[in-house]
Write an enzyme that holds these catalytic residues in place. Structure first.
Site, short mmCIF file in Angstrom:
data_model
loop_
_atom_site.label_atom_id
_atom_site.label_comp_id
_atom_site.label_asym_id
_atom_site.label_seq_id
_atom_site.Cartn_x
_atom_site.Cartn_y
_atom_site.Cartn_z
N LYS A 48 0.88 -1.22 0.03
CA LYS A 48 0.19 0.04 -0.03
C LYS A 48 0.87 1.13 -0.15
O LYS A 48 2.08 1.22 0.52
CB LYS A 48 -0.90 -0.19 1.17
CG LYS A 48 -2.13 1.02 1.17
CD LYS A 48 -3.32 0.24 0.40
CE LYS A 48 -4.48 1.22 0.27
NZ LYS A 48 -5.71 0.10 -0.13
N ASP A 100 -7.03 4.22 -4.54
CA ASP A 100 -7.66 4.17 -3.21
C ASP A 100 -8.29 5.59 -2.82
O ASP A 100 -8.47 6.26 -3.78
CB ASP A 100 -6.56 3.79 -1.91
CG ASP A 100 -7.11 3.30 -0.69
OD1 ASP A 100 -7.97 2.25 -0.66
OD2 ASP A 100 -7.32 4.07 0.19
N1 LIG Z 1 -11.30 1.72 -4.53
C1 LIG Z 1 -11.05 0.47 -4.32
O1 LIG Z 1 -10.68 -0.27 -5.36
C2 LIG Z 1 -10.98 0.13 -2.98
C3 LIG Z 1 -11.27 0.77 -1.83
N2 LIG Z 1 -11.22 0.35 -0.75
C4 LIG Z 1 -11.31 1.03 0.50
O2 LIG Z 1 -12.62 1.27 0.50
C5 LIG Z 1 -12.88 2.69 1.34
C6 LIG Z 1 -13.23 3.83 0.21
O3 LIG Z 1 -12.41 3.78 -0.79
P1 LIG Z 1 -12.88 4.63 -2.25
O4 LIG Z 1 -14.28 4.52 -2.30
O5 LIG Z 1 -11.98 4.03 -3.12
O6 LIG Z 1 -12.53 6.03 -2.01
P2 LIG Z 1 -13.16 7.65 -2.67
O7 LIG Z 1 -11.86 8.56 -2.39
O8 LIG Z 1 -13.60 7.03 -4.10
O9 LIG Z 1 -14.26 7.75 -1.63
C7 LIG Z 1 -13.90 7.79 -0.15
C8 LIG Z 1 -15.15 8.09 0.55
O10 LIG Z 1 -15.18 8.30 1.97
C9 LIG Z 1 -15.35 9.59 2.49
N3 LIG Z 1 -14.81 9.82 3.55
C10 LIG Z 1 -13.39 10.01 3.62
N4 LIG Z 1 -13.01 10.29 4.87
C11 LIG Z 1 -14.06 10.21 5.74
C12 LIG Z 1 -14.36 10.39 7.10
N5 LIG Z 1 -13.45 10.68 7.67
N6 LIG Z 1 -15.64 10.15 7.40
C13 LIG Z 1 -16.59 9.93 6.60
N7 LIG Z 1 -16.37 9.94 5.14
C14 LIG Z 1 -15.21 9.99 4.85
C15 LIG Z 1 -15.18 10.56 1.36
O11 LIG Z 1 -16.04 11.60 1.45
C16 LIG Z 1 -15.89 9.65 0.07
O12 LIG Z 1 -17.09 9.54 -0.09
C17 LIG Z 1 -11.29 2.85 1.58
O13 LIG Z 1 -11.31 2.31 3.11
C18 LIG Z 1 -10.49 2.12 0.76
O14 LIG Z 1 -9.33 1.55 1.31
C19 LIG Z 1 -11.24 -1.27 -0.58
C20 LIG Z 1 -10.85 -2.08 -1.60
C21 LIG Z 1 -10.80 -1.57 -2.90
O1 LIG Z 2 -6.48 -2.84 -6.98
C1 LIG Z 2 -5.82 -2.69 -6.19
O2 LIG Z 2 -4.34 -3.19 -6.36
C2 LIG Z 2 -6.02 -2.27 -4.74
C3 LIG Z 2 -7.28 -2.14 -4.14
C4 LIG Z 2 -7.18 -1.77 -2.67
O3 LIG Z 2 -6.18 -0.79 -2.45
C5 LIG Z 2 -7.88 -2.29 -1.60
O4 LIG Z 2 -8.26 -3.53 -1.88
O5 LIG Z 2 -7.72 -1.83 -0.65
#
Ligand SMILES: NC(=O)C1=CN([C@@H]2O[C@H](COP(=O)(O)OP(=O)(O)OC[C@H]3O[C@@H](n4cnc5c(N)ncnc54)[C@H](O)[C@@H]3O)[C@@H](O)[C@H]2O)C=CC1
Ligand SMILES: O=C(O)CCC(=O)C(=O)O
Length: 454
Positions: free
Chosen positions: A133, A173
């Site tokens: 990461k 992420d």
């Molecule tokens: N993008 C991906 O493929 C993956 C993401 N994740 C996890 O999913 C979660 C969301 O990631 P994404 O949707 O990709 O990011 P993103 O940047 O697209 O969205 C993040 C969301 O969380 C909200 N947020 C951030 N800090 C916050 C807080 N303190 N309180 C409430 N809301 C808050 C933001 O306003 C936004 O709506 C993270 O934990 C990330 O590590 C897990 C697996 C894969």
């Molecule tokens: O697609 C990837 O390589 C990473 C996705 C990721 O950051 C996660 O699973 O938390």
């Protein structure tokens, strides 16, 4: 029996005390290791070959961490300076793989927890991927596209020395979406003069995979479907409360709506919206435009749609629903939130974000027999389709939407099967936390032991 439990608890305490001493102030990392060892140490006591190899000590030390300065010029011509990291945690079963996060609260402890969890999540997918990461304390909020571009180019100028299609393959992420990946990939290509799949989540016109954007959210829903099915339940007549409004949250909502579930909340870091009529596909389309292109706030939803109310500075867990999907960030659902959900008779909680529930919240769900799907299993669909993007890049070929979705569904079914195999409790019960931790552990441990002492 009681003696055995006491002995296991003593070992867990001792091991975690060492983790805290060796990794001061890395609170999120302490939390992630504790959760993992509470599952794995009792398992090790019945499987000596792993404990003889001091495998847990080796697994909780990253292979390496690269820390570097990222200097860039803002639109006013001022020089700005951020810190960035890449935590290459473990490449025993494949090249390092995991996202990059841009957020002001990014620290080494946050990235170590994320890198650690990524190792076992990636192992569960069945694909040959190690875990890593990275990210920076850079805050994209309020920055112009040009500022984000200059930051990404500067970051990649250093990062490019440490990554490669067979070494380490970053992705997105929090704060790193399609725009950022495009700038990062463009700079990587320019520096190396090679067009290879060193990043995933790329645009479709330059090597991206169909369904990668949707994959994490869709995968959470597919996994939850298996959990419900395993317990004689279905999505029929169910209501969902979701947090977040980013990539994971919006595609989780989309798939739930496709499958007939009523979605009533979404949130961002300023508050949440409650739409008792349900968020339909049309409203979701408007939200996607707001969040991904206009980069607006969730409060604007309540101005646009009179059916909804906005709750500033609050979290959505007080709203009644059958299913909860925390899809925003770590530790966004604590014991009080868990109590509110249980008092509203929540049936299932599935983690879309990484470690969104505190340890106390998870223990409370277990005590109250709420079906609980942990992040390592539930949100693995994103990195799984990243793995499929790598395969397509290597073949110099692009699979259809249907083909990628079909493979994603198969992978989520496979992950569920491993959780059932390793998470069997008393009677018919399944502890999905144990299942995901032990299932991921066994695969990585087997490889580490095969390599000898390293
Ligand atoms: N993008 C991906 O493929 C993956 C993401 N994740 C996890 O999913 C979660 C969301 O990631 P994404 O949707 O990709 O990011 P993103 O940047 O697209 O969205 C993040 C969301 O969380 C909200 N947020 C951030 N800090 C916050 C807080 N303190 N309180 C409430 N809301 C808050 C933001 O306003 C936004 O709506 C993270 O934990 C990330 O590590 C897990 C697996 C894969
Ligand atoms: O697609 C990837 O390589 C990473 C996705 C990721 O950051 C996660 O699973 O938390």
């Amino acid at each position: 029996m009681n003696n055995l439990i006491a002995h296991a608890n003593e070992k867990i305490e001792m091991f975690n005390q060492g983790i805290v001493e060796r990794n001061p102030a890395e609170y999120e990392f302490h939390q992630a290791v504790r959760e993992f060892t509470e599952s794995v140490i009792p398992f090790l006591m019945n499987h000596e070959k792993y404990s003889d190899g001091h495998i847990l000590e080796r697994m909780t030390e990253p292979d390496r961490i690269v820390i570097f300065r990222v200097c860039w010029e803002n639109d006013e011509g001022h020089i700005c300076c951020n810190r960035a990291w890449r935590v290459q945690f473990n490449n025993s079963i494949g090249p390092y793989k995991g996202g990059l996060r841009f957020h002001p609260n990014v620290s080494q402890g946050v990235l170590k927890f994320l890198g650690f969890e990524q190792v076992y999540k990636n192992a569960l997918t069945g694909l040959p991927m190690g875990g890593a990461k990275g990210g920076s304390n850079f805050d994209p909020k309020g920055k112009s596209d040009r500022e984000v571009m200059r930051f990404c180019q500067s970051l990649m100028t250093e990062l490019s020395r440490h990554i490669g299609e067979d070494t380490d393959i970053p992705a997105g992420d929090i704060g790193v979406g399609a725009r950022e990946i495009s700038y990062l990939f463009g700079q990587y290509k320019r520096l190396n003069n090679r067009f290879v799949g060193t990043l995933t989540g790329k645009g479709l016109s330059f090597g991206g995979s169909l369904i990668r954007a949707e994959a994490t959210g869709y995968g959470v829903v597919y996994f939850t479907q298996h959990v419900l099915h395993q317990h004689g339940q279905s999505f029929s007549d169910k209501t969902a409360v979701i947090s977040g409004s980013g990539n994971v949250a919006l595609f989780c909502a989309e798939k739930l709506i496709h499958l007939g579930v009523k979605v009533v909340t979404l949130s961002d870091s300023s508050g949440f919206i409650h739409d008792p009529d349900g968020i339909d596909l049309e409203k979701l389309h408007w939200l996607r435009e707001l969040k991904f292109n206009k980069r607006g706030r969730i409060s604007e939803y309540a101005q646009q749609f009179s059916t909804a109310k906005y709750y500033p500075d609050q979290r959505p867990w007080v709203i009644p629903g059958d299913m909860a999907f925390p899809c925003a960030t770590q530790n966004e659902l604590d014991l009080n939130d868990a109590k509110a959900l249980v008092s509203n008779h929540i049936l299932v909680v599935a983690e879309g974000a990484n470690m969104p529930c505190t340890l106390e919240a998870v223990r409370f769900f277990e005590e109250k027999e709420v079906l609980f799907a942990p992040a390592k299993a539930a949100n693995a669909g994103g990195v799984a389709v990243s793995g499929l993007e790598q395969s397509q890049n290597s073949q110099r070929f692009a699979w259809s939407r249907e083909e990628v979705d079909e493979r994603l569904q198969q992978i989520m079914a496979h992950i569920h099967k491993q959780c059932v195999e390793y998470g069997k409790g008393e009677g018919d019960t399944i502890n999905y936390v144990n299942g995901a931790n032990i299932g991921g552990f066994v695969k990585v441990a087997e490889a580490m032991l095969a390599y000898g002492i390293a």
